[in-house]
Design a protein around this motif. Structure first.
Motif, PDB file in Angstrom:
ATOM      1  N   ALA A   1     -58.261  29.479  17.257  1.00 42.86           N
ATOM      2  CA  ALA A   1     -57.412  28.611  18.085  1.00 42.86           C
ATOM      3  C   ALA A   1     -56.276  29.417  18.710  1.00 42.86           C
ATOM      4  O   ALA A   1     -56.009  29.301  19.907  1.00 42.86           O
ATOM      5  N   CYS A   2     -55.628  30.237  17.917  1.00 48.02           N
ATOM      6  CA  CYS A   2     -54.539  31.070  18.438  1.00 48.02           C
ATOM      7  C   CYS A   2     -55.078  32.115  19.420  1.00 48.02           C
ATOM      8  O   CYS A   2     -54.489  32.352  20.464  1.00 48.02           O
ATOM      9  N   ALA A   3     -56.202  32.747  19.073  1.00 51.11           N
ATOM     10  CA  ALA A   3     -56.773  33.788  19.925  1.00 51.11           C
ATOM     11  C   ALA A   3     -57.176  33.242  21.293  1.00 51.11           C
ATOM     12  O   ALA A   3     -57.105  33.946  22.294  1.00 51.11           O
ATOM     13  N   GLU A   4     -57.562  31.982  21.323  1.00 48.15           N
ATOM     14  CA  GLU A   4     -57.982  31.359  22.586  1.00 48.15           C
ATOM     15  C   GLU A   4     -56.824  30.680  23.316  1.00 48.15           C
ATOM     16  O   GLU A   4     -57.032  29.982  24.301  1.00 48.15           O
ATOM     17  N   GLY A   5     -55.605  30.844  22.802  1.00 47.09           N
ATOM     18  CA  GLY A   5     -54.437  30.264  23.461  1.00 47.09           C
ATOM     19  C   GLY A   5     -54.370  28.755  23.336  1.00 47.09           C
ATOM     20  O   GLY A   5     -53.773  28.086  24.160  1.00 47.09           O
ATOM     21  N   HIS A   6     -54.998  28.231  22.275  1.00 52.75           N
ATOM     22  CA  HIS A   6     -54.999  26.786  22.003  1.00 52.75           C
ATOM     23  C   HIS A   6     -55.560  25.990  23.177  1.00 52.75           C
ATOM     24  O   HIS A   6     -55.043  24.939  23.538  1.00 52.75           O
ATOM     25  N   SER A   7     -56.621  26.529  23.766  1.00 53.83           N
ATOM     26  CA  SER A   7     -57.221  25.894  24.942  1.00 53.83           C
ATOM     27  C   SER A   7     -57.718  24.487  24.646  1.00 53.83           C
ATOM     28  O   SER A   7     -57.728  23.621  25.512  1.00 53.83           O
ATOM     29  N   GLY A   8     -58.100  24.229  23.400  1.00 58.07           N
ATOM     30  CA  GLY A   8     -58.565  22.894  23.035  1.00 58.07           C
ATOM     31  C   GLY A   8     -57.457  22.008  22.478  1.00 58.07           C
ATOM     32  O   GLY A   8     -57.710  20.881  22.078  1.00 58.07           O
ATOM     33  N   GLY A   9     -56.246  22.554  22.407  1.00 53.83           N
ATOM     34  CA  GLY A   9     -55.116  21.790  21.889  1.00 53.83           C
ATOM     35  C   GLY A   9     -54.999  21.808  20.380  1.00 53.83           C
ATOM     36  O   GLY A   9     -54.098  21.207  19.820  1.00 53.83           O
ATOM     37  N   ALA A  10     -55.909  22.503  19.719  1.00 58.00           N
ATOM     38  CA  ALA A  10     -55.887  22.554  18.252  1.00 58.00           C
ATOM     39  C   ALA A  10     -54.920  23.614  17.760  1.00 58.00           C
ATOM     40  O   ALA A  10     -54.788  24.673  18.383  1.00 58.00           O
ATOM     41  N   GLY A  11     -54.262  23.332  16.636  1.00 58.10           N
ATOM     42  CA  GLY A  11     -53.440  24.331  15.984  1.00 58.10           C
ATOM     43  C   GLY A  11     -54.303  25.186  15.085  1.00 58.10           C
ATOM     44  O   GLY A  11     -55.514  24.990  14.990  1.00 58.10           O
ATOM     45  N   CYS A  12     -53.693  26.144  14.408  1.00 58.51           N
ATOM     46  CA  CYS A  12     -54.474  27.034  13.546  1.00 58.51           C
ATOM     47  C   CYS A  12     -54.933  26.346  12.266  1.00 58.51           C
ATOM     48  O   CYS A  12     -55.854  26.807  11.608  1.00 58.51           O
ATOM     49  N   GLY A  13     -54.254  25.264  11.900  1.00 55.10           N
ATOM     50  CA  GLY A  13     -54.668  24.519  10.719  1.00 55.10           C
ATOM     51  C   GLY A  13     -54.110  25.037   9.408  1.00 55.10           C
ATOM     52  O   GLY A  13     -54.401  24.487   8.352  1.00 55.10           O
ATOM     53  N   HIS A  14     -53.303  26.090   9.450  1.00 51.78           N
ATOM     54  CA  HIS A  14     -52.734  26.627   8.219  1.00 51.78           C
ATOM     55  C   HIS A  14     -51.533  25.786   7.795  1.00 51.78           C
ATOM     56  O   HIS A  14     -50.753  25.330   8.634  1.00 51.78           O
ATOM     57  N   THR A  15     -51.385  25.583   6.509  1.00 52.15           N
ATOM     58  CA  THR A  15     -50.320  24.746   5.961  1.00 52.15           C
ATOM     59  C   THR A  15     -48.944  25.207   6.412  1.00 52.15           C
ATOM     60  O   THR A  15     -48.631  26.385   6.349  1.00 52.15           O
ATOM     61  N   GLY A  16     -48.146  24.270   6.900  1.00 51.66           N
ATOM     62  CA  GLY A  16     -46.773  24.567   7.281  1.00 51.66           C
ATOM     63  C   GLY A  16     -46.602  25.169   8.665  1.00 51.66           C
ATOM     64  O   GLY A  16     -45.498  25.465   9.068  1.00 51.66           O
ATOM     65  N   CYS A  17     -47.696  25.338   9.390  1.00 48.07           N
ATOM     66  CA  CYS A  17     -47.608  25.920  10.717  1.00 48.07           C
ATOM     67  C   CYS A  17     -47.914  24.864  11.762  1.00 48.07           C
ATOM     68  O   CYS A  17     -48.935  24.193  11.690  1.00 48.07           O
ATOM     69  N   GLY A  18     -47.027  24.731  12.742  1.00 47.25           N
ATOM     70  CA  GLY A  18     -47.199  23.686  13.747  1.00 47.25           C
ATOM     71  C   GLY A  18     -47.528  24.204  15.131  1.00 47.25           C
ATOM     72  O   GLY A  18     -47.188  23.596  16.129  1.00 47.25           O
ATOM     73  N   CYS A  19     -48.172  25.372  15.198  1.00 44.37           N
ATOM     74  CA  CYS A  19     -48.487  25.935  16.510  1.00 44.37           C
ATOM     75  C   CYS A  19     -49.557  25.105  17.203  1.00 44.37           C
ATOM     76  O   CYS A  19     -50.264  24.308  16.589  1.00 44.37           O
ATOM     77  N   GLY A  20     -49.710  25.319  18.513  1.00 43.59           N
ATOM     78  CA  GLY A  20     -50.776  24.624  19.197  1.00 43.59           C
ATOM     79  C   GLY A  20     -50.464  24.186  20.574  1.00 43.59           C
ATOM     80  O   GLY A  20     -49.502  24.000  21.116  1.00 43.59           O
TER      81      GLY A  20
END
Length: 54
Positions: free
Chosen positions: A35-54
């Motif tokens: 998800a991060c490598a693709e620049g969150h093109s699908g709107g998904a975050g990385c899914g790791h606990t405590g991380c709100g990227c996306g």
């Protein structure tokens, strides 16, 4: 000499610190997830606990 083995994910909004050997490399930068490598093109975050990227 010190060898860097861990680095923050290259995604600016991501808080994850990852092992370089486990990282997904894209354009010479380490990412914690597809998800991060693709620049969150699908709107998904990385899914790791405590991380709100996306």
């Amino acid at each position: 000499m010190t060898t860097v083995t861990q680095m923050k994910c290259a995604c600016e909004t991501c808080l994850c610190v990852i092992s370089l050997e486990d990282a997904i490399q894209k354009d010479g930068k380490p990412y914690c997830s597809e998800a991060c490598a693709e620049g969150h093109s699908g709107g998904a975050g990385c899914g790791h606990t405590g991380c709100g990227c996306g």
